[in-house]
Design a protein around this motif. Sequence first.
Motif, short mmCIF file in Angstrom:
data_model
loop_
_atom_site.label_atom_id
_atom_site.label_comp_id
_atom_site.label_asym_id
_atom_site.label_seq_id
_atom_site.Cartn_x
_atom_site.Cartn_y
_atom_site.Cartn_z
N GLU A 71 -6.89 -10.25 -0.98
CA GLU A 71 -7.72 -9.14 -1.19
C GLU A 71 -7.33 -7.65 -1.02
O GLU A 71 -7.43 -7.00 -1.93
CB GLU A 71 -8.80 -9.28 -0.44
N GLY A 72 -6.26 -7.69 -0.04
CA GLY A 72 -5.56 -6.40 -0.04
C GLY A 72 -4.80 -5.81 -1.11
O GLY A 72 -4.97 -4.54 -1.64
N GLY A 88 -5.32 -7.22 -4.24
CA GLY A 88 -6.29 -7.16 -5.47
C GLY A 88 -7.05 -5.95 -5.38
O GLY A 88 -7.17 -5.52 -6.70
N LYS A 89 -7.44 -5.28 -4.33
CA LYS A 89 -8.18 -3.95 -4.36
C LYS A 89 -6.97 -2.99 -4.92
O LYS A 89 -7.61 -2.03 -5.70
CB LYS A 89 -8.51 -3.52 -2.91
N ILE A 90 -5.65 -3.06 -4.79
CA ILE A 90 -4.93 -2.04 -5.21
C ILE A 90 -4.99 -2.46 -6.79
O ILE A 90 -4.87 -1.34 -7.60
CB ILE A 90 -3.34 -2.13 -4.75
N GLN A 128 0.87 -1.18 0.09
CA GLN A 128 -0.15 0.05 0.01
C GLN A 128 0.86 1.33 0.04
O GLN A 128 0.70 2.29 -0.70
CB GLN A 128 -1.00 -0.07 1.04
N GLU A 133 -12.11 -11.36 -9.38
CA GLU A 133 -12.14 -10.51 -7.91
C GLU A 133 -10.96 -10.33 -7.41
O GLU A 133 -9.92 -10.81 -7.86
CB GLU A 133 -13.15 -11.45 -7.14
N PRO A 134 -10.98 -9.16 -6.57
CA PRO A 134 -9.73 -8.81 -5.88
C PRO A 134 -8.87 -10.10 -5.37
O PRO A 134 -7.70 -10.01 -5.39
CB PRO A 134 -10.04 -7.87 -4.67
N LEU A 159 -7.04 -3.40 -8.81
CA LEU A 159 -8.28 -2.84 -9.62
C LEU A 159 -7.93 -1.80 -10.42
O LEU A 159 -8.91 -1.43 -11.30
CB LEU A 159 -9.62 -2.88 -8.46
N ARG A 160 -7.38 -0.78 -9.81
CA ARG A 160 -7.04 0.43 -10.49
C ARG A 160 -6.58 0.30 -12.05
O ARG A 160 -6.46 1.18 -12.66
CB ARG A 160 -6.28 1.34 -9.87
N ASP A 195 -13.87 0.71 -14.23
CA ASP A 195 -14.80 -0.03 -13.14
C ASP A 195 -15.80 -1.05 -13.72
O ASP A 195 -16.09 -0.82 -14.93
CB ASP A 195 -15.53 1.07 -12.75
#
Length: 201
Positions: A135-136, A138-140, A76, A153-154, A142-143, A147
């Motif tokens: 997931e942590g 994966g959410k990064i 992060q 999935e993340p 996604l950028r 959308d």
Amino acid sequence: MARLTREQSQAQTKAKLLVSAREVVARDGYEGATVERIAEEAGFSKGAFYSNFNGKEDIFLYLLETHSGEDVTELQRLLGDIDDGQLLIDTLSNWAQQRSTDPSWGMLALELFRRARRDATFGERHSNLFRAQWEGLGKILLRLFPDGKAPAEPAALGGIVFELTYGAASSFTNGPTVGELVKVALTSMYKAYGLERATAS
């Protein structure tokens, strides 16, 4: 010097036991890393060990949980301000390459899971061990995609990177490096589903 509170003293003991467990398992492997050896090399008795952990499996689960959380925090920070997709991929690939030079984390997880399956102690804590980590990241990731256009999935996106990073075989074989594997996987998805596709449309 101020006297440590009971909570501070216990936290210090726990931290020393975790450092000892990491060193012992790196040297002696999971089977050789006994509770007695971990406690002795940390400078404590078995009683002190069992005041903090339920057993060998518990301390190594805790060690892996802590390590996986630290990975997400570091990523992060490392990737937080990057908005260029290819630069993000390059930065993450370099991180994965550096991390892969220490294969002991992946080998520890595999050995712990194998032993837990054999001893019928495998449970929810084992199965969810890396969920938050995957997931942590994966959410990064996604950028990289418009959308709703991500290919997975993340947890799956992050899992691809972490499985490649900590997979034991790639650390020993004479083939593509972990960094190269991560770059190929992410660049392929980015070109197929990501911002480059959005720009073309």
